[in-house]
Design a protein around this motif. Structure first.
Motif, PDB file in Angstrom:
ATOM      1  N   GLN A   1      -9.509  10.174  12.180  1.00  0.00           N
ATOM      2  CA  GLN A   1      -8.719  11.061  11.329  1.00  0.00           C
ATOM      3  C   GLN A   1      -7.462  11.536  12.048  1.00  0.00           C
ATOM      4  N   GLU A   2      -7.575  11.842  13.320  1.00  0.00           N
ATOM      5  CA  GLU A   2      -6.417  12.307  14.099  1.00  0.00           C
ATOM      6  C   GLU A   2      -5.350  11.230  14.180  1.00  0.00           C
ATOM      7  N   GLU A   3      -5.763  10.003  14.459  1.00  0.00           N
ATOM      8  CA  GLU A   3      -4.810   8.907  14.551  1.00  0.00           C
ATOM      9  C   GLU A   3      -4.160   8.632  13.201  1.00  0.00           C
ATOM     10  N   PHE A   4      -4.949   8.757  12.128  1.00  0.00           N
ATOM     11  CA  PHE A   4      -4.398   8.542  10.792  1.00  0.00           C
ATOM     12  C   PHE A   4      -3.346   9.600  10.467  1.00  0.00           C
TER      13      PHE A   4
ATOM     14  N   TRP B   1      -0.214   8.780  12.311  1.00  0.00           N
ATOM     15  CA  TRP B   1       0.451   7.603  11.732  1.00  0.00           C
ATOM     16  C   TRP B   1       1.183   7.964  10.444  1.00  0.00           C
ATOM     17  N   LEU B   2       0.524   8.722   9.561  1.00  0.00           N
ATOM     18  CA  LEU B   2       1.145   9.085   8.291  1.00  0.00           C
ATOM     19  C   LEU B   2       2.347  10.000   8.516  1.00  0.00           C
ATOM     20  N   ALA B   3       2.214  10.944   9.465  1.00  0.00           N
ATOM     21  CA  ALA B   3       3.336  11.842   9.768  1.00  0.00           C
ATOM     22  C   ALA B   3       4.529  11.061  10.294  1.00  0.00           C
ATOM     23  N   ALA B   4       4.269  10.059  11.132  1.00  0.00           N
ATOM     24  CA  ALA B   4       5.355   9.247  11.673  1.00  0.00           C
ATOM     25  C   ALA B   4       6.039   8.436  10.579  1.00  0.00           C
ATOM     26  N   ARG B   5       5.280   7.904   9.631  1.00  0.00           N
ATOM     27  CA  ARG B   5       5.875   7.136   8.531  1.00  0.00           C
ATOM     28  C   ARG B   5       6.720   8.055   7.639  1.00  0.00           C
ATOM     29  N   GLU B   6       6.242   9.271   7.413  1.00  0.00           N
ATOM     30  CA  GLU B   6       6.996  10.220   6.590  1.00  0.00           C
ATOM     31  C   GLU B   6       8.289  10.637   7.291  1.00  0.00           C
ATOM     32  N   ALA B   7       8.211  10.802   8.626  1.00  0.00           N
ATOM     33  CA  ALA B   7       9.396  11.197   9.404  1.00  0.00           C
ATOM     34  C   ALA B   7      10.477  10.131   9.345  1.00  0.00           C
ATOM     35  N   GLU B   8      10.082   8.854   9.251  1.00  0.00           N
ATOM     36  CA  GLU B   8      11.047   7.772   9.166  1.00  0.00           C
ATOM     37  C   GLU B   8      11.898   7.838   7.900  1.00  0.00           C
ATOM     38  N   LYS B   9      11.373   8.537   6.880  1.00  0.00           N
ATOM     39  CA  LYS B   9      12.093   8.615   5.612  1.00  0.00           C
ATOM     40  C   LYS B   9      13.093   9.764   5.571  1.00  0.00           C
ATOM     41  N   GLN B  10      13.023  10.652   6.578  1.00  0.00           N
ATOM     42  CA  GLN B  10      13.918  11.808   6.579  1.00  0.00           C
ATOM     43  C   GLN B  10      15.366  11.392   6.867  1.00  0.00           C
TER      44      GLN B  10
ATOM     45  N   PHE C   1       0.846  -1.187   0.000  1.00  0.00           N
ATOM     46  CA  PHE C   1       0.000   0.000   0.000  1.00  0.00           C
ATOM     47  C   PHE C   1       0.885   1.242   0.000  1.00  0.00           C
ATOM     48  N   ARG C   2       0.643   2.142  -0.953  1.00  0.00           N
ATOM     49  CA  ARG C   2       1.464   3.348  -1.077  1.00  0.00           C
ATOM     50  C   ARG C   2       0.597   4.596  -0.932  1.00  0.00           C
ATOM     51  N   TYR C   3       1.090   5.542  -0.134  1.00  0.00           N
ATOM     52  CA  TYR C   3       0.416   6.820   0.090  1.00  0.00           C
ATOM     53  C   TYR C   3       1.248   7.930  -0.541  1.00  0.00           C
ATOM     54  N   PRO C   4       0.612   8.955  -1.129  1.00  0.00           N
ATOM     55  CA  PRO C   4       1.357   9.990  -1.840  1.00  0.00           C
ATOM     56  C   PRO C   4       2.067  10.992  -0.944  1.00  0.00           C
ATOM     57  N   GLY C   5       1.806  10.992   0.352  1.00  0.00           N
ATOM     58  CA  GLY C   5       2.477  11.925   1.247  1.00  0.00           C
ATOM     59  C   GLY C   5       1.872  13.317   1.204  1.00  0.00           C
ATOM     60  N   ARG C   6       2.591  14.283   1.799  1.00  0.00           N
ATOM     61  CA  ARG C   6       2.066  15.642   1.951  1.00  0.00           C
ATOM     62  C   ARG C   6       1.855  16.348   0.612  1.00  0.00           C
TER      63      ARG C   6
ATOM     64  N   VAL D   1      -3.846   1.587   6.231  1.00  0.00           N
ATOM     65  CA  VAL D   1      -4.433   2.389   7.301  1.00  0.00           C
ATOM     66  C   VAL D   1      -5.213   3.540   6.668  1.00  0.00           C
ATOM     67  N   VAL D   2      -6.474   3.704   7.057  1.00  0.00           N
ATOM     68  CA  VAL D   2      -7.309   4.771   6.495  1.00  0.00           C
ATOM     69  C   VAL D   2      -8.157   5.384   7.601  1.00  0.00           C
ATOM     70  N   PRO D   3      -8.582   6.654   7.435  1.00  0.00           N
ATOM     71  CA  PRO D   3      -9.449   7.284   8.431  1.00  0.00           C
ATOM     72  C   PRO D   3     -10.910   6.887   8.250  1.00  0.00           C
ATOM     73  N   VAL D   4     -11.638   6.852   9.356  1.00  0.00           N
ATOM     74  CA  VAL D   4     -13.048   6.493   9.324  1.00  0.00           C
ATOM     75  C   VAL D   4     -13.877   7.649   8.774  1.00  0.00           C
TER      76      VAL D   4
END
Length: 268
Positions: free
Chosen positions: A253-256, A259-268, A134-139, A180-183
């Motif tokens: 939505q808040e948890e999502f 989660w996405l911010a944490a995954r993006e931070a791992e790539k820095q 599963f791939r997300y496009p990021g910010r 992972v997706v928001p409700v």
């Protein structure tokens, strides 16, 4: 013998009908906005076809008894049938199937083939033997480029998709093995396959769509229940088909966002 056939046919009919009716529900918990409509159509189809089944089997048993062989019965003779009767049941069958199809048009046409709403969560789903990615496009909201020559399935993650790390749009792409997706927010899926046809199936979302090599298939659904839901492959795709499964996590939505911010931070 005719009476025996009548009893056997009727017993099989009524006992099997009882087990169908006694089972409270055939489908798992519905967790998407479309689930209620799909379940209603499923129940309507079962009810209508159940009535047709019982009527046909009861008639079959009755005719087996009524036209049984008897000493006083006239010799059997070949008949060509009743054309009017055949026309009537053919027309009734056509009305039944076309009617059920039209009744469900709001599900398969309006819900499935319209474009996703603006602001929908985008997720690219890639199936390969025997894994879902599963791939997300990021910010930036853009998916980075992928190249076939960069694909390394044995490495997993971004390498399995052939993500081109030189493309600026790929810098914030997030690739995971869990979706992972928001409700209560529509999810737009871009379905792809690398090797053979796979079928992306989430029973609780009432969602199933083939992923075909060479195609990017856009579909969507809206989760309405927080929880963990199983993802499977519903297309026989090779010897490891049985183990091709994953998980869909529906969160707030808040948890999502966290989660996405944490995954993006791992790539820095």
């Amino acid at each position: 013998m005719g009476l025996v056939l009548l009893v056997v046919i009727w017993l099989i009919t009524f006992i099997s009908s009882y087990f169908f009716i006694a089972k409270t529900w055939w489908l798992p918990i519905g967790a998407s906005a479309a689930a209620a409509g799909i379940d209603h159509h499923f129940a309507t189809t079962y009810l209508v076809m159940g009535i047709v089944f019982v009527a046909a089997q009861v008639s079959l048993g009755y005719f087996a008894w009524k036209y049984r062989e008897r000493p006083s019965a006239p010799p059997a003779r070949y008949v060509h049938g009743n054309n009017m009767l055949e026309i009537v049941w053919t027309v009734l069958t056509a009305i039944l199937f076309i009617g059920l199809n039209l009744m469900s048009s709001s599900i398969w046409a309006s819900e499935r083939f319209r474009s996703a709403e603006p602001g929908a969560t985008q997720v690219e789903v890639t199936g390969m033997q025997f894994q879902w990615y599963f791939r997300y496009p990021g910010r930036d909201g853009k998916f980075g480029a992928t190249k076939p020559e960069l694909i390394d399935a044995s490495a997993g993650g971004e390498s399995a998709l052939g993500l081109d790390t030189t493309d600026p749009a790929s810098k914030d792409d997030v690739v995971t093995g869990t979706m992972v997706v928001p409700v209560n927010r529509e999810v737009e899926l871009i379905l792809r396959a690398q090797d053979v046809i796979h079928s992306f199936f989430i029973p609780n979302m009432r969602f199933k769509q083939d992923a075909v090599p060479g195609l990017a298939i856009h579909m969507h659904f809206t989760p309405i229940r927080i929880g963990d839901w199983e993802v499977t492959c519903a297309e026989l795709c090779g010897l490891g088909h049985y183990k091709m499964h994953g998980m869909l996590k529906v969160v707030s939505q808040e948890e999502f966002d966290k989660w996405l911010a944490a995954r993006e931070a791992e790539k820095q």
